[in-house]
Each structure stands twice: as structure tokens, then as C-alpha cells.
Design a protein around this motif. Structure first.
Motif, short mmCIF file in Angstrom:
data_model
loop_
_atom_site.label_atom_id
_atom_site.label_comp_id
_atom_site.label_asym_id
_atom_site.label_seq_id
_atom_site.Cartn_x
_atom_site.Cartn_y
_atom_site.Cartn_z
N ASP A 37 1.03 -1.26 0.10
CA ASP A 37 0.00 -0.06 0.00
C ASP A 37 0.86 1.43 0.02
N THR A 38 2.08 1.19 0.76
CA THR A 38 2.85 2.35 0.81
C THR A 38 3.29 2.69 -0.36
N VAL A 39 3.99 1.75 -1.16
CA VAL A 39 4.74 2.05 -2.39
C VAL A 39 3.67 2.59 -3.53
N LEU A 40 2.25 1.86 -3.35
CA LEU A 40 1.40 2.09 -4.54
C LEU A 40 1.11 3.68 -4.30
N PHE A 41 0.93 4.13 -3.17
CA PHE A 41 0.31 5.48 -2.99
C PHE A 41 1.44 6.40 -2.59
N ASN A 42 2.72 6.29 -2.65
CA ASN A 42 3.68 7.23 -2.33
C ASN A 42 4.85 7.06 -3.27
N ASP A 43 5.40 8.20 -3.89
CA ASP A 43 6.55 8.21 -4.65
C ASP A 43 7.92 8.00 -3.93
N ASN A 44 8.80 7.24 -4.87
CA ASN A 44 10.21 7.01 -4.25
C ASN A 44 10.19 6.35 -2.97
N ILE A 45 9.45 5.42 -2.74
CA ILE A 45 9.42 4.69 -1.51
C ILE A 45 10.25 3.10 -1.75
N HIS A 46 11.14 2.69 -0.80
CA HIS A 46 11.60 1.31 -1.12
C HIS A 46 11.25 0.58 -0.05
N CYS A 47 10.80 -0.53 -0.19
CA CYS A 47 10.45 -1.43 0.97
C CYS A 47 11.22 -2.66 0.83
N LYS A 51 2.89 -10.15 -4.64
CA LYS A 51 2.59 -10.26 -6.26
C LYS A 51 1.16 -10.63 -6.32
N ALA A 52 0.63 -11.60 -5.57
CA ALA A 52 -0.64 -12.13 -5.59
C ALA A 52 -1.53 -11.24 -5.06
N THR A 53 -1.25 -10.19 -4.00
CA THR A 53 -2.10 -9.23 -3.61
C THR A 53 -2.40 -8.12 -4.53
N TYR A 54 -1.22 -7.86 -5.11
CA TYR A 54 -1.30 -6.67 -6.16
C TYR A 54 -2.24 -7.16 -7.27
N ASP A 55 -2.24 -8.52 -7.92
CA ASP A 55 -2.79 -8.77 -8.98
C ASP A 55 -4.21 -9.12 -8.62
N ARG A 56 -4.53 -8.97 -7.54
CA ARG A 56 -5.95 -9.11 -7.05
C ARG A 56 -6.73 -7.83 -6.75
N LEU A 57 -5.87 -6.71 -7.00
CA LEU A 57 -6.28 -5.30 -6.97
C LEU A 57 -7.43 -5.18 -7.91
N PRO A 58 -8.46 -4.36 -7.53
CA PRO A 58 -9.44 -3.82 -8.51
C PRO A 58 -8.86 -3.43 -10.14
N GLU A 59 -9.49 -3.68 -11.00
CA GLU A 59 -8.71 -3.34 -12.23
C GLU A 59 -8.51 -1.94 -12.46
#
Length: 240
Positions: free
Chosen positions: A75-85, A104-112
């Protein structure tokens, strides 16, 4: 307006609220194989509400802490720039499991609509990168580059079984996280020696003394088995 359009509109209105995002955008796989919406359980919610810069989590099994931290990182990398986890696991099998299951699987299940708004720029077996300059990776060792969020999975086990790796994590990986970044070390109890045990003792002592923590002090988060509802047997019908 169709129901789906209404749900998308509601989501977009709430995207600035991380707690809302965590409890409404993501789907995970349960231990029995079902795909369900992620909702923070009591322990995950407590950790989220009490986050510190350095977080030490002494826990019972099956509380979903690795899952929660993985979702939080994503969630943090999706909604913030230049964050490395980054997440460190003790062996290659665990690396693959944590990356594939929690990231990866959690990202792939996000709403389209959200995946279209937050497309992946590149993906490997261990790393997911996005056009906003943010990325998330899982490995057995993370020493290069600067990270904003680091998670060390089962650090107590690492300290007990792989003391040289534990030392590398402490002297290398921890140093790669900025002082205003977040570090999570979580584990079940694994003996009475090693970094995790020593850090736990000091963090608990600080908590008991009511010490005001600095950004480099570990905050003690304790989640014993007897607080978890899944470990409580129903008493209805029991004759005493």
C-alpha cells in the motif's frame, strides 16, 4: 449509477485514508486457501495504531503479521513516490512464499481500475517496481540502497539458527533504513540469546519503565496466544 460504479466512486473518495485502503482494497489468501478481503484483525489493528520507527513484535503463531506488513508495504509503495520497501526471509523458499503470497498475488487481486492507475513497471521473482519510483522486494539479504520500510521475518529464528546472517542484518540492513523510516522485526520466541532476545528484553524494560523512546529505540509489541480468539475453545455445553 450501477453498484460497481458507486463502489469505485466511494473508493476514490477514500484513497487518502490509509486505514480505509488497508481494510477495503486488498484481498488475501487464507491458510485454508480461500481468497477473502483483507481486514485487519485485533493484533494487526493494534500494531497499526501503535506504529513506531523501530517495531519489535513478539507474537504467537498464525496472527498474520507477515501478511499485514506485506500489505502495508505494498500500500505504501502504491500511494507514495520514491519509497523502497524490503523484506528479509531466512531462506529462499520463504522468500518466494512471502513475495508471491503477500506481495505479487495481493497486487494482482487489486481492482482493475486501481491496477490501471498504479501499473507495475517491472516484476521479477523477488521485486515489484512502479512508475512512481517506488519498489518492494523480498530477499535473504538486503544491504544495498536506502530503504524506507524494512521487515525481517522470524528474526528470532534467524538469530538462533543463523547468527552470522543475524549480524549482517543488524550491521548492514538496519543501517540502510533512514532514521525516519520503519523497521519491523517479528518472531515467535526462540531461546534466551541472540539479538532478538536482547532487543526484546530491552524494549520490554523500556516499556515497563515508561521510557520516552527515541527514533532508534525498539517499541515492544507483544501478542500472546491467549489473546487470539482462534486459540480459545468454546465453553458452551462444558460441565464443570
Amino acid at each position: 449509477m450501477q453498484a460497481n460504479d458507486e463502489s469505485i466512486a466511494e473508493a476514490k473518495r477514500n484513497l487518502a485514508d490509509q486505514a480505509w485502503r488497508l481494510n477495503n482494497l486488498y484481498k488475501i489468501q487464507t491458510k485454508d486457501g480461500r481468497i477473502v478481503p483483507f481486514r485487519m484483525n485485533w493484533a494487526q489493528q493494534d500494531l497499526f495504531d501503535d506504529l513506531w520507527y523501530r517495531n519489535l513484535i513478539l507474537k504467537a503463531r498464525q496472527l498474520g503479521m507477515s501478511t499485514f506488513i506485506g500489505v502495508l508495504q505494498l500500500d505504501t509503495v502504491l500511494f507514495n513516490d520514491n519509497i523502497h520497501c524490503g523484506t528479509i526471509a531466512h531462506d529462499r523458499e520463504s522468500v518466494e512464499e512471502l513475495f508471491n503470497r503477500n506481495i505479487k498475488a495481493t497486487y494482482d487481486r487489486l481492482p482493475e481500475w486501481l491496477r490501471q492507475a498504479r501499473p507495475e513497471e517491472s516484476s521479477t521473482a523477488k521485486k515489484l517496481s512502479f512508475p512512481n519510483g517506488s519498489s518492494i522486494r523480498v530477499a535473504t539479504s538486503l544491504r544495498s540502497g536506502t530503504m524506507q520500510i524494512l521487515h525481517v521475518s522470524e528474526f528470532g529464528k534467524v538469530c538462533a539458527k543463523y547468527p552470522d546472517k543475524a549480524k549482517e542484518i543488524v550491521t548492514g540492513s538496519f543501517e540502510s533504513v533512514s532514521t525516519d523510516g520503519l523497521i519491523f522485526i517479528e518472531s515467535t520466541a526462540e531461546g534466551r540469546e541472540g539479538y532478538f532476545y536482547e532487543y526484546s528484553q530491552q524494549a520490554q524494560a523500556n516499556q515497563d519503565a515508561g521510557k520516552r523512546l527515541t527514533q532508534l529505540d525498539w517499541r515492544f509489541h507483544f501478542y500472546p496466544w491467549w489473546r487470539h480468539p482462534d486459540y480459545v475453545l468454546p465453553t458452551k455445553g462444558v460441565v464443570i
